[in-house]
Design a protein around this motif. Structure first.
Motif, mmCIF file in Angstrom:
data_model
loop_
_atom_site.group_PDB
_atom_site.id
_atom_site.type_symbol
_atom_site.label_atom_id
_atom_site.label_comp_id
_atom_site.label_asym_id
_atom_site.label_seq_id
_atom_site.Cartn_x
_atom_site.Cartn_y
_atom_site.Cartn_z
ATOM 1 N N ARG A 208 -6.813 -2.466 8.225
ATOM 2 C CA ARG A 208 -5.390 -2.126 8.327
ATOM 3 C C ARG A 208 -4.568 -3.384 8.579
ATOM 4 N N SER B 128 -10.788 9.665 -3.320
ATOM 5 C CA SER B 128 -9.646 9.925 -2.445
ATOM 6 C C SER B 128 -8.564 10.654 -3.214
ATOM 7 N N SER C 63 0.810 -1.213 0.000
ATOM 8 C CA SER C 63 0.000 0.000 0.000
ATOM 9 C C SER C 63 0.842 1.261 0.000
ATOM 10 N N SER D 270 -0.246 -1.664 5.424
ATOM 11 C CA SER D 270 -1.128 -1.625 4.263
ATOM 12 C C SER D 270 -2.559 -1.425 4.727
ATOM 13 N N PHE D 271 -3.430 -1.105 3.783
ATOM 14 C CA PHE D 271 -4.837 -0.915 4.138
ATOM 15 C C PHE D 271 -5.733 -1.245 2.963
ATOM 16 N N LYS D 272 -6.985 -1.444 3.287
ATOM 17 C CA LYS D 272 -8.018 -1.648 2.273
ATOM 18 C C LYS D 272 -9.264 -0.887 2.693
ATOM 19 N N ALA D 273 -9.737 -0.028 1.828
ATOM 20 C CA ALA D 273 -10.994 0.671 2.098
ATOM 21 C C ALA D 273 -12.137 -0.335 2.074
ATOM 22 N N SER E 251 -4.709 1.605 -1.578
ATOM 23 C CA SER E 251 -5.699 0.665 -1.071
ATOM 24 C C SER E 251 -5.687 -0.642 -1.847
ATOM 25 N N ASP E 252 -6.050 -1.720 -1.157
ATOM 26 C CA ASP E 252 -6.248 -3.070 -1.689
ATOM 27 C C ASP E 252 -4.986 -3.925 -1.690
ATOM 28 N N GLU F 271 -3.405 8.587 1.788
ATOM 29 C CA GLU F 271 -4.658 8.703 1.043
ATOM 30 C C GLU F 271 -5.684 9.373 1.945
ATOM 31 N N PRO G 60 -11.330 2.041 7.112
ATOM 32 C CA PRO G 60 -10.445 1.112 6.408
ATOM 33 C C PRO G 60 -9.935 -0.033 7.277
#
Length: 797
Positions: free
Chosen positions: A539, A427, A188, A491-494, A193-194, A460, A537
């Motif tokens: 994490r 974003s 990320s 890392s992260f994902k919305a 994201s993702d 972001e 999100p």
């Protein structure tokens, strides 16, 4: 009602409303095809990416190209990623008989074949993303979900698909692919994201000369999946650029449950694998505009029609799904003084799934049409970036990559032409990455052949909140024989747009359904659906460390051992997994006891109300509000080891290459903070603990033969008390190919290929499902196709 009562009731209520009811592991086999890691930047893609031209044809002048070959996992030109990178080139794809990128990714041990993949049927457990009406193929690294792996085409984001945000990689014509690079590590800080499980980048052939046409026919020897495929690829280069155009048309019949002995007890008609018709086209252009500017343009359009059947005791459903996808991605590279490059890029994508679901009454044969429902996804991304040297260090140039941009996604669920629910997100982002080569081979320092540090950070700022993700890395070589990589990052994902905006439901139930000790007339309100105001999100904290052995005395040997660890928190789930809710401390955070009338009114607002009590709603009888809406509650821990290697032998006039890869995975999950962790990996509808693929390729002249074995360990059915593990699943694939090469006759550059998957016709390990509606095997791990044999022919001019 039994377990999962709340969800089952929701499903019943929705039935009409919604559905109508290592780097080293994958090294190429020639010096020109090998992607060398840890020692030097990646070399140019395989020399045998396309058939040879006739010797008397005039050579085409090399096209001007300002861009250094990209390495996935870093934005530094010519740089190296501190994370492991799996590279699968076009020659390897050809050698192993893969006919689309879906087959390629399912051969990678680090990837889980659950989620969106052909053959994944209606399952009674695992992730909500374990479904595939479309017949597509989506990456699912480490089994974290198709929405937790980022898929790129020439570095560009593609539009999400369906409600689970999977990206169908199989629609990219494989003949136009130069290589696919997979980073099975959090990314990320580089891509946003993702990219929690990792990122995959499909890189197209920049230079292709001539025309290639091909045809393929195949089928399963036990019946079903009769496949016809046709493809054409054309390209040319000139002094200042080049282009490639590719198209394919593929159709396959479904596999029905009555075509396999072990599935004949299922309700009929049921399909084990979808029928599908795919038409796909791709265009890629690069053109220099003077000495300092280069234009790139990538375009992809495809349409797939798929057919699938699910059957129940009294009715069955015949789905017909049409999927259309479009991507347009231009970019401009500007060469600046001092070896700096300015890049302007954008991408716009659309995807639409339209499904018809006729309902057939088994007794009367009456057909009820429930109309069309559809999922629509739109995406827009644009950014500006710069990369170049800052100053010189003893090991080379310190380089910086930085940039900023904007990303937008829109999602809609429709019945007919009416939007039932949907929403969008946007974003802004900014990033920077720094590479510091402290020591290089030229310095001659004992015990330090190479030492390079790297750091990246990305922020972001979206309507889901602001997220900053850093990443630190080190590449260290004590000698020319070893390379060690270490990376740490976040890392992260919305949350998916379906999780945020899906329709809300308020279900009125007797309290006895979810607990004991209450008066017989006591009731509860159960909430389900999206949660747009409270979701934030997901994490993750990621670690990886790898050691590669590539001895100078054995230049054809390459091995890599990788350890990884992911702490994935605040995962979005629907937290209730059974009906033992009231008074259970595990679910205390999701129950509001003795709610006020104002709290009840708030719960019922903006939600569709369903009464399962049998008497009118009475606020004085409500003893609790149970919230099973999507929420950030789950925590997963994923760790394991990857091992890969390759070695090439020259035997007489031929060459034998042995290569393989294996991945051991240990993953656990706790749905709430109060719940103890339980196993995911090695259980039904989750990744097997051990996956591997190993084999050999023999080449002599125009003849290529390969044999590979695939292994998946067994899984435990956690729905039974005995904890019995299923048998493992071992299959063998073989490919025999002959290419006539360039000749002065009609047979010039003609290739014939015979390929077989699952040579021994191994049936999948079985378990006893909760209903004959479901397949009696884990369709996320094992396949019912059996032996599949195909014959292909292609001709290049």
């Amino acid at each position: 009602m039994k377990t999962r009562t709340l969800r089952n009731a929701i499903s019943i209520a929705l039935l009409v409303a919604i559905t109508g009811t290592s780097e080293w592991a994958m090294a190429q086999d020639t010096a020109t095809d090998t992607v060398t890691q840890g020692r030097t930047p990646m070399t140019k893609a395989p020399a045998k990416a396309q058939p040879k031209k006739a010797p008397d044809k005039p050579a085409t002048p090399a096209a001007t190209n300002l861009q250094t070959v990209t390495v996935t996992g870093t934005r530094i030109r010519g740089g190296s990623s501190p994370s492991p990178v799996i590279t699968i080139g076009s020659e390897q794809i050809q050698q192993e008989g893969f006919t689309d990128l879906g087959e390629v990714i399912r051969s990678v041990p680090q990837n889980f074949s659950g989620g969106q993949n052909p053959g994944v049927g209606l399952v009674s457990g695992g992730s909500d993303s374990n479904q595939n009406l479309t017949g597509g193929s989506g990456l699912n690294l480490r089994g974290l979900g198709p929405d937790a792996t980022l898929t790129l085409l020439n570095g560009h984001r593609m539009s999400y698909g369906g409600y689970a945000q999977a990206v169908d990689i199989s629609t990219i014509p494989v003949e136009a692919v130069e290589r696919i690079e997979i980073v099975p590590d959090g990314a990320s800080a580089i891509y946003g994201s993702d990219a929690v499980g990792g990122v995959a980048n499909v890189i197209l052939k920049p230079d292709f000369d001539g025309v290639t046409v091909g045809a393929r026919y195949g089928g399963a020897t036990e019946g079903g999946l009769i496949t016809h495929g046709y493809n054409a690829t054309a390209g040319t280069t000139w002094g200042t650029g080049g282009l490639i155009v590719a198209g394919e048309k593929t159709s396959n019949e479904p596999i029905h449950s009555d075509q396999r002995d072990y599935t004949r007890s299922m309700y009929r008609p049921s399909t084990l694998a979808q029928g599908s018709d795919l038409r796909s086209g791709l265009f890629s252009l690069h053109q220099s505009l003077g000495e300092a500017v280069e234009l790139h343009l990538d375009a992809l359009r495809n349409e797939r029609n798929s057919h699938i059947a699910y059957a129940y005791p009294s009715v069955y459903y015949l789905y017909g799904v049409k999927t259309k996808t479009v991507l347009l991605a231009p970019s401009l590279e500007i060469s600046l003084p001092g070896d700096w490059t300015l890049t302007l890029s954008g991408a716009v994508g659309k995807e639409k799934n339209s499904a018809a679901q006729p309902t057939v009454n088994r007794a009367s044969g009456a057909v009820t049409s429930d109309g069309l429902f559809a999922y629509r996804n739109k995406s827009l991304t644009y950014e500006i970036g710069a990369e170049g040297p800052l100053f010189t260090l003893p090991g080379g140039e310190a380089r910086l990559a930085s940039g900023a941009g904007y990303r937008y996604n829109d999602f809609q669920y429709l019945r007919g032409n009416t939007t039932i629910y949907g929403g969008d997100e946007s974003s802004r982002f900014a990033y920077a990455e720094l590479s510091l080569p402290l020591v290089g081979p030229e310095q001659g320092i004992g015990g330090i052949e190479r030492l390079e540090l790297s750091g990246a950070i990305r922020t972001e700022d979206g309507d889901y909140g602001r997220v900053t993700t850093p990443k630190l890395g080190m590449i260290y070589s004590p000698s020319a024989d070893f390379t060690m990589k270490v990376s740490w990052g976040k890392s992260f994902k919305a949350p998916t747009l379906n999780q945020r905006y899906s329709a809300g439901y308020a279900l009125y139930y007797p309290a006895a359904t979810f607990g004991t000790g209450y008066p017989t007339d006591a009731t509860i309100i159960g909430l389900s659906g999206g949660n747009p105001d409270l979701l934030h999100p997901e994490r993750a904290r990621t670690w990886s460390a790898s050691l590669a052995f590539h001895p100078e005395v054995l230049p054809r040997l390459e091995t890599e051992l990788t350890w990884f660890d992911i702490d994935y928190t605040q995962r979005v789930v629907r937290p209730l997994v059974n009906t033992d809710v009231l008074g259970n401390p595990i679910y205390a955070d999701f129950v509001d006891y003795d709610p006020t009338e104002a709290a009840q009114a708030a719960a019922l607002s903006n939600a569709s109300f369903y009464n399962f009590v049998g008497t009118p709603y009475d606020a004085s009888k409500v003893v609790a509000i149970i919230d099973d809406r999507y929420t950030n509650a789950s925590r997963q821990r994923i760790k394991g080891i990857d091992l890969s290697g390759a070695y090439r032998f020259d035997l007489g006039e031929g060459r034998l290459t042995v290569r393989g890869s294996a991945s051991w995975l240990d993953s656990t999950q706790a749905l709430t903070a109060a719940q103890s962790s339980y196993d995911l990996a090695g259980t039904l509808f989750n990744p097997a603990k051990l996956n591997s693929r190993i084999g050999a390729v023999w080449q002599q002249g125009g003849l290529t033969a390969s044999l590979f074995g695939n292994y998946k360990s067994g899984v435990i059915n956690t729905n039974t008390l005995d904890g019995k593990r299923s048998a493992s699943f071992t299959t063998f694939d073989a490919t025999l190919r002959y290419d006539t090469g360039a000749r002065d006759e009609a047979w010039s550059n003609l290739a014939l290929e015979l390929s077989a998957q699952n040579l021994s016709n191994r049936a999948p390990p079985l378990y006893t499902p909760i209903s004959p509606t479901y397949t009696p095997y884990d369709s996320t791990n094992y396949s019912a196709v059996g032996r599949f044999v195909s014959l292909s022919v292609s001709k290049h001019w």
